[in-house]
Design an enzyme around this catalytic site. Structure first.
Site, PDB file in Angstrom:
ATOM      1  N   PRO A  66       0.819  -1.213   0.000  1.00  0.00           N
ATOM      2  CA  PRO A  66       0.000   0.000   0.000  1.00  0.00           C
ATOM      3  C   PRO A  66       0.856   1.268   0.000  1.00  0.00           C
ATOM      4  CG  PRO A  66      -0.151  -1.182   2.098  1.00  0.00           C
ATOM      5  CD  PRO A  66       0.550  -2.068   1.140  1.00  0.00           C
ATOM      6  N   TYR A 122      -1.397   4.861  13.471  1.00  0.00           N
ATOM      7  CA  TYR A 122      -2.731   5.402  13.168  1.00  0.00           C
ATOM      8  C   TYR A 122      -3.711   4.989  14.279  1.00  0.00           C
ATOM      9  CZ  TYR A 122      -0.506   6.473   8.729  1.00  0.00           C
ATOM     10  OH  TYR A 122       0.354   6.975   7.787  1.00  0.00           O
TER      11      TYR A 122
HETATM   12  C1  FMN Z   1       4.939   6.858  -0.829  1.00  0.00           C
HETATM   13  C2  FMN Z   1       4.587   5.840   0.190  1.00  0.00           C
HETATM   14  C3  FMN Z   1       3.305   5.756   0.692  1.00  0.00           C
HETATM   15  C4  FMN Z   1       2.951   4.793   1.618  1.00  0.00           C
HETATM   16  N1  FMN Z   1       1.667   4.663   2.027  1.00  0.00           N
HETATM   17  C5  FMN Z   1       1.300   3.623   2.806  1.00  0.00           C
HETATM   18  C6  FMN Z   1      -0.052   3.357   3.085  1.00  0.00           C
HETATM   19  O1  FMN Z   1      -0.939   4.003   2.586  1.00  0.00           O
HETATM   20  N2  FMN Z   1      -0.350   2.339   3.911  1.00  0.00           N
HETATM   21  C7  FMN Z   1       0.621   1.555   4.461  1.00  0.00           C
HETATM   22  O2  FMN Z   1       0.306   0.640   5.210  1.00  0.00           O
HETATM   23  N3  FMN Z   1       1.908   1.762   4.180  1.00  0.00           N
HETATM   24  C8  FMN Z   1       2.272   2.753   3.357  1.00  0.00           C
HETATM   25  N4  FMN Z   1       3.580   2.924   3.011  1.00  0.00           N
HETATM   26  C9  FMN Z   1       4.569   1.969   3.511  1.00  0.00           C
HETATM   27  C10 FMN Z   1       4.827   0.875   2.475  1.00  0.00           C
HETATM   28  O3  FMN Z   1       3.682   0.085   2.228  1.00  0.00           O
HETATM   29  C11 FMN Z   1       5.970  -0.041   2.905  1.00  0.00           C
HETATM   30  O4  FMN Z   1       5.602  -0.725   4.065  1.00  0.00           O
HETATM   31  C12 FMN Z   1       7.262   0.726   3.153  1.00  0.00           C
HETATM   32  O5  FMN Z   1       7.493   1.694   2.146  1.00  0.00           O
HETATM   33  C13 FMN Z   1       8.457  -0.224   3.174  1.00  0.00           C
HETATM   34  O6  FMN Z   1       8.546  -0.935   1.974  1.00  0.00           O
HETATM   35  P1  FMN Z   1       9.624  -0.576   0.818  1.00  0.00           P
HETATM   36  O7  FMN Z   1      10.966  -0.612   1.450  1.00  0.00           O
HETATM   37  O8  FMN Z   1       9.416  -1.649  -0.211  1.00  0.00           O
HETATM   38  O9  FMN Z   1       9.296   0.787   0.306  1.00  0.00           O
HETATM   39  C14 FMN Z   1       3.928   3.907   2.088  1.00  0.00           C
HETATM   40  C15 FMN Z   1       5.247   4.009   1.600  1.00  0.00           C
HETATM   41  C16 FMN Z   1       5.568   4.943   0.648  1.00  0.00           C
HETATM   42  C17 FMN Z   1       6.973   4.981   0.108  1.00  0.00           C
END
Ligand code: FMN
Ligand code: FAD
Length: 780
Positions: A414, A572
């Site tokens: 997400p 949250y």
């Molecule tokens: C731009 C952005 C928006 C995000 N929005 C959400 C979100 O809406 N809900 C959520 O649970 N995590 C959100 N995250 C966290 C990501 O789902 C993920 O857990 C986190 O970025 C780590 O993964 P990665 O290293 O692959 O980026 C967001 C991350 C990014 C970069």
């Protein structure tokens, strides 16, 4: 210049060699409390990479080392009657006494002076006239201990007990024996260090230690006891001891390494667990780093020591981190005990992240083939009609949750886009989710979609609390359904105290300067000191929130989503109930973990009732708050179990973001250990996420049983076609592609497998290792 070195171990001796060779006019004296040939221990191990470094810095001692070392390439794992042998590891070992003798002789030859049987008092008065004092006095460093406050020493005694013993049994591989006994699991880490001599490190958990009665046995009695237990593995050879007391491994670290002209080196400064065999490497590489710093700073002691500390710290911390991950694997070995031996062995090999699926495919293709087939067999056993004779990499194996079937195990995590107006997703969201669906991921998550207007994080967040939003979501779901095989899950949330904040690019989690709305949380604690103070949510408001989640759930069903997720992470609203850092309530929703879980579980239960029983639901949790007093890995197992009891099908394991001053330990795949813990302790399906950037890592995680699904967020922002590319790389043909994009697909599918073969060929040519060759040449 006069240099005093306290301790004639590998660190002290190697530094003496490098310094004397570079600056022959320097007076260098090593003070060692023991006699030259009087040392503890049996064998030491070095990897090919470490030998490369030694070759570069002192060819003479390197040659002496490789001439005397036993070299081996394989790791052999014995578990539940199965034996797996994995090649291409490039290690060598020799007797610690031999190593020390070689280093001593080299140092002596260069003109280093030695004072044996001389104990240096930690007040260091005896060394007053020296310009530089190197404290290489080992793990129990008296110099460090006498100045513990200055160095800010931390010693973490790990829970497992271990002891080093020796034997005359030979080995041609680094061998692990995992043995289930009446007393519990006993692990033996074994390797040969010279013909007819091997090191045996025995490791047990505390309760096994007690049950076996090791606490009542002396060294000889322990050896006799273990000889009987490991009679088969010892093949009739005896075990012998040399200060082989059972101990808890001390993980030593120091915030400061320098005190005036005194510097810590080797084990005195930092230790690395024996399971990665890097203690001596670390010690000798410290010596190199100190020597480099002195050369660059032209023997200016103050500047050199500063440089040593700044330049060396990162490498030491990296090795210590790898060692930490490895030691935790051994401490929790019972977690993996039910696994198939191939998966168990794969997990062992890949435990500290340096070794991966692709890397093992190059050096042990048959083993990886077997691991792939085992994985396929498990998928088949779960009801899929897959071919378990042709192992497809785990990321391309299907997975099901209730009636939802995913074509592969890659998930778009997400991600808030902060691009909605009045909560309505638009063309941006259609493009964002649509292109990632076409790119091949098995499951897409929407961004956190809010259940009411005041539940939004920012004014740009999407919602699903009115008809317009529902219809806009339906348009996206329909697109995904029509043009891809991906399934789509809606993440539902309420921002709580992190609501009414700015768009990400204007200041993530920072309070809105205008247009803010009132916010609620479990307790009236602002996120940042200058954030809006939330109101403590009342029971009446909680009723409304439950209703909002239920209404949103029904809308998600009408919009056609395959799955929904309840967001209980990242601080949250629901997360604010779970974490003790954000929940200070005195009513039935505060206090114990059971109480703190009450409201999130109530919301989940109400949603589960409103959501079709054939469709799955997941919950995202922060498995640790990365802050003392907050949620820990152990708590997260209980949290996961509680949601599973209410019908949660998948735990989406994230971490942190609960409080602004948390201290996460980032790194590759840094949150995966929490998924591993929940999956293998609570026996629940999990999805991991967090700094996972390659298909290789995805396969490694899945094959080792650390998660069932792997989510990638940021990598998908730059590469919607992550999964498609990976399919081409691994030559997985069964990959859906819309007809418009077929020519592109065909091209990469033609080229990638060839690139892979080229790489394999290159690696093959690079072996056997240069050290093995050097040794052979020397022998010839
Ligand atoms: C731009 C952005 C928006 C995000 N929005 C959400 C979100 O809406 N809900 C959520 O649970 N995590 C959100 N995250 C966290 C990501 O789902 C993920 O857990 C986190 O970025 C780590 O993964 P990665 O290293 O692959 O980026 C967001 C991350 C990014 C970069
Ligand atoms: C039994 C055993 C087996 C091991 N096997 C391996 C292995 O296979 N692979 C590996 O990489 N690592 C291994 N290690 C770890 C490895 O030995 C250490 O990490 C490494 O020796 C650290 O080197 P060092 O020079 O910092 O300290 P040490 O080797 O401990 O040397 C410190 C020296 O300082 C001397 N000393 C201490 N205090 C004083 C004083 N006040 N005055 C004078 N002299 C003093 C001690 O007598 C000792 O000789 C093993 C350790 C043990 C105990």
């Amino acid at each position: 210049m006069r240099i005093a070195i306290v301790g004639g171990g590998p660190a002290g001796l190697y530094f003496a060699i490098l310094a004397k060779k570079a600056w022959p006019a320097t007076e260098i004296t090593v003070f060692e409390r023991n006699r030259p040939d009087d040392t503890f221990g049996f064998g030491v191990v070095f990897s090919d990479e470490t030998l490369d470094t030694f070759e570069k810095y002192d060819r003479a001692s390197y040659q002496a080392i490789v001439d005397n070392f036993a070299y081996w390439d394989d790791i052999e794992i014995h578990f539940k009657g199965a034996v797996h042998r994995i090649g291409g590891n490039g290690f060598c070992g020799c007797a610690r006494t031999t190593l020390l003798r070689l280093l001593f002789e080299r140092a002596l030859g260069l003109g280093v002076e030695f004072e044996f049987q001389t104990e240096v008092d930690p007040d260091l008065k005896a060394l007053k006239g020296y310009d530089l004092i190197v404290a290489a006095d080992g793990i129990n460093s008296r110099i460090r201990e006498a100045h513990r406050d200055h160095f800010s020493t931390e010693i973490d005694y790990r829970p497992n007990k271990f002891t080093w013993m020796g034997s005359t049994r030979s080995f041609d591989a680094f061998t692990f024996f995992f043995k289930e006994t009446d007393h519990g699991i006993i692990i033996a880490h074994c390797y040969q260090y010279e013909p007819g001599h091997s090191t045996w490190i025995f490791e047990v958990q505390e309760d096994t230690f007690k049950k076996a009665g090791f606490d009542t046995l002396d060294e000889q009695q322990s050896a006799a006891f273990l000889e009987k237990l490991f009679a088969e593995e010892l093949r009739g050879h005896p075990l012998f001891v040399n200060r082989s007391m059972w101990r808890n491994f001390p993980r030593v670290s120091n915030d400061r390494w320098v005190m005036g002209n005194v510097v810590l080196l080797g084990d005195a400064k930092a230790t690395a667990h024996f399971s990665i065999g890097s203690g001596t490497k670390l010690a000798m590489e410290d010596a190199i780093a100190l020597y480099n710093a002195l050369s660059r700073e032209r023997l200016d002691v103050k500047a050199s020591l500063e440089r040593y500390e700044t330049e060396r710290r990162l490498d030491v911390e990296k090795t210590q981190h790898a060692a930490d991950v490895s030691l935790v694997w051994f401490e929790h070995v019972d977690r993996f005990w039910p696994m198939d031996p191939k998966q168990f062995s794969f997990g062992l090999m890949t435990r500290s992240k340096a070794i991966t699926w692709d890397n093992l495919t190059l050096r042990a293709p048959e083993f990886v083939n077997e691991v792939g087939k085992t994985f396929a067999r498990q998928v088949k056993a779960s009801g899929f009609d897959v071919d378990d004779g042709v192992p497809v990499p785990p990321m391309f194996q299907p997975f099901s949750l209730r009636d939802m079937i995913l074509p592969n195990r890659v998930v778009v995590s997400p991600m808030c886009m902060y691009s909605a107006k009045d909560g309505v997703p638009n063309d941006w969201h259609l493009m964002h989710l649509g292109s990632r669906a076409v790119g091949g991921a098995g499951l897409l998550f929407t961004e956190m979609t809010d259940v009411s207007e005041d539940a939004r994080i920012s004014p740009g967040c999407t919602g699903i609390y009115n008809d317009e939003q529902e219809a806009a979501w339906k348009r996206i779901v329909d697109f995904v359904r029509q043009h891809s095989r991906a399934k789509i899950c809606m993440q539902l949330g309420h921002a709580g105290r992190k609501g009414a904040t700015k768009l990400m690019w204007e200041g993530s989690d920072r309070p809105l300067e205008s247009g803010a709305w009132p916010i609620v949380s479990a307790s009236p604690l602002p996120y940042y000191p200058d954030s809006q103070v939330p109101r403590e949510i009342t029971r009446r408001e909680m009723d409304r929130v439950v209703g909002d989640f239920v209404a949103a759930t029904k809308r998600a069903e009408r919009a056609g989503f395959d799955m929904i997720e309840l967001h209980c992470a990242h601080g949250y609203l629901l997360a604010s109930f779970i974490s003790p850092l954000t929940n200070q309530r005195r009513d039935e929703y505060g206090g114990s973990l059971d109480n703190r879980l009450k409201f999130p579980l109530e919301v989940f239960r109400a949603m589960r009732d409103a959501w079709p029983s054939n469709k799955p639901m997941s919950v995202r949790i922060s498995a640790t708050d990365w802050k003392d007093g907050g949620i820990s890995g152990e708590d997260s197992v209980e949290i996961a179990r509680a949601f599973a009891r209410e019908g949660c099908d998948l735990i989406d394991v994230s971490t942190g973001q609960t409080v602004h001053d948390a201290e996460p330990i980032f790194g590759r795949m840094f949150q995966t250990p929490f998924s591993d813990q929940i999956r293998n302790e609570a026996k629940l399906a999990t999805m991991c996420v967090g700094n996972i950037t390659s298909a290789d890592q995805v396969n490694t995680i899945l094959a080792a049983g650390r998660a069932d699904l792997v989510a990638l967020a940021r990598p998908h922002l730059v590469d919607p076609f992550f999964t498609m590319r990976a399919a081409a790389w691994y030559g997985v043909q069964d990959m859906h592609c819309p007809p418009q994009y077929l020519p592109g697909r065909d091209q990469i599918f033609r080229n990638f497998p060839r690139d892979r073969e080229d790489l394999t060929e290159l690696r093959r040519k690079a072996r056997p290792s240069s050290h093995q060759r050097n040794r052979k040449e020397a022998a010839e």
